[in-house]
Write an enzyme that holds these catalytic residues in place. Structure first.
Site, PDB file in Angstrom:
ATOM      1  N   SER A 150       0.864  -1.175   0.000  1.00 30.15           N
ATOM      2  CA  SER A 150       0.000   0.000   0.000  1.00 30.15           C
ATOM      3  C   SER A 150       0.899   1.222   0.000  1.00 30.15           C
ATOM      4  O   SER A 150       2.038   1.170   0.487  1.00 30.15           O
ATOM      5  CB  SER A 150      -0.890   0.017   1.243  1.00 30.15           C
ATOM      6  OG  SER A 150      -1.513   1.285   1.410  1.00 30.15           O
ATOM      7  N   TYR A 166      -1.689  -0.718  10.502  1.00 30.29           N
ATOM      8  CA  TYR A 166      -1.787  -0.971   9.070  1.00 30.29           C
ATOM      9  C   TYR A 166      -0.588  -0.388   8.328  1.00 30.29           C
ATOM     10  O   TYR A 166       0.056  -1.064   7.517  1.00 30.29           O
ATOM     11  CB  TYR A 166      -3.081  -0.369   8.531  1.00 30.29           C
ATOM     12  CG  TYR A 166      -3.272  -0.552   7.037  1.00 30.29           C
ATOM     13  CD1 TYR A 166      -3.724  -1.763   6.526  1.00 30.29           C
ATOM     14  CD2 TYR A 166      -3.017   0.489   6.147  1.00 30.29           C
ATOM     15  CE1 TYR A 166      -3.901  -1.933   5.160  1.00 30.29           C
ATOM     16  CE2 TYR A 166      -3.190   0.329   4.787  1.00 30.29           C
ATOM     17  CZ  TYR A 166      -3.635  -0.883   4.293  1.00 30.29           C
ATOM     18  OH  TYR A 166      -3.810  -1.051   2.940  1.00 30.29           O
TER      19      TYR A 166
END
Length: 262
Positions: A150, A166
């Site tokens: 990501s 995350y």
């Protein structure tokens, strides 16, 4: 003369195992690989979602099957890898897409949630790559591993985006990709990662609602967020012979966000 371009991107005769493949980015990638000719094996936790996704791909003429399993459980990861070998004969392409997020301020982030995110987002990638590598790719001296990272793993985040676990886990995916690429290169295995920006999905639903899709899109040079086609070409490049000389790379698919805000 070189190889014809259509042949370089052709996956006919190849097999692909896609984790977290029942929806969202995993399903988009599975569709791309299947449309290029690969046999697809999807895995995620919920059988009903897998059955629906498999039927959707099969309706498009893609040879698809599935295995329900929890990618955060080491024993179930081994089961998936072993069963994939039994059902496919070999695993040419591994897409490590399964992941989770948790929104909470760093000072109040629950330890249990931290462990959940880390176990699924990075430990499972290590364990699945290890299992598939030992069972199929290393013995056969070849394979393609595609990790879904990501852009959250490429830089920090603003005060609006509270996802310390995350972001940390995706940063780990980035360096895991580079490190494994270096170690397994002599086996003919390429290891690369896609780093998506904002795409609509079940995981991003709350963020899109809280911050606003238009506001997020405004930060991208292309003034848009990702759609159902935007990962397909990049995934196929990494999975096919067209990408045989690319390894250890992180490709941001984010409308240019990381170029100007990284």
């Amino acid at each position: 003369m070189g190889t014809p371009i259509q042949q370089l991107f052709d996956l006919t005769g190849k097999t692909a195992l896609v984790t977290g493949g029942s929806r969202g980015l995993g399903l988009q990638i599975a569709e791309a690989l299947g449309e290029a000719g690969a046999k697809i094996l999807l895995t995620s936790r919920k059988a009903a979602d897998l059955e629906e996704a498999s039927a959707e791909l099969q309706s498009k003429g893609i040879d698809t099957r599935w295995i329900a399993a929890d990618a955060s459980d080491p024993e179930q990861i081994q089961r998936v890898a072993s069963e994939a070998m039994e059902r496919l004969g070999q695993i040419d392409i591994l897409v490590n897409n399964a992941g989770a997020t948790w929104g909470a301020p760093a000072e109040d982030h629950p330890l249990e949630a931290w462990d959940k995110v880390m176990n699924l987002n990075i430990r499972s990638i290590f364990l699945m790559s290890q299992a598939v590598g030992k069972l199929s790719m290393i013995p056969r001296k070849g394979g393609r591993i595609i990790n879904v990272a990501s852009i959250a793993g490429l830089s920090g985040a603003s005060s609006e985006m509270k996802f310390i676990a995350y972001g940390t886990s995706k940063g780990a995916v980035v360096n895991f990709t580079r490190t494994l690429a270096g170690e397994w290169g002599p086996y003919g295995i390429t290891v690369n990662a896609l780093a998506p920006g904002m795409f609509p999905s079940k995981m991003t639903k709350d963020t899109l609602e809280a911050v606003g899709a238009d506001k997020i899109a405004a930060h991208a040079p292309l003034r848009r967020i990702g759609d159902d086609d935007d990962l397909k070409g990049a995934a196929l490049l990494f999975a096919s012979q067209a990408g045989k000389h690319i390894t250890g790379q992180i490709l941001a698919v984010d409308g240019g966000v990381s170029a100007v805000h990284g």
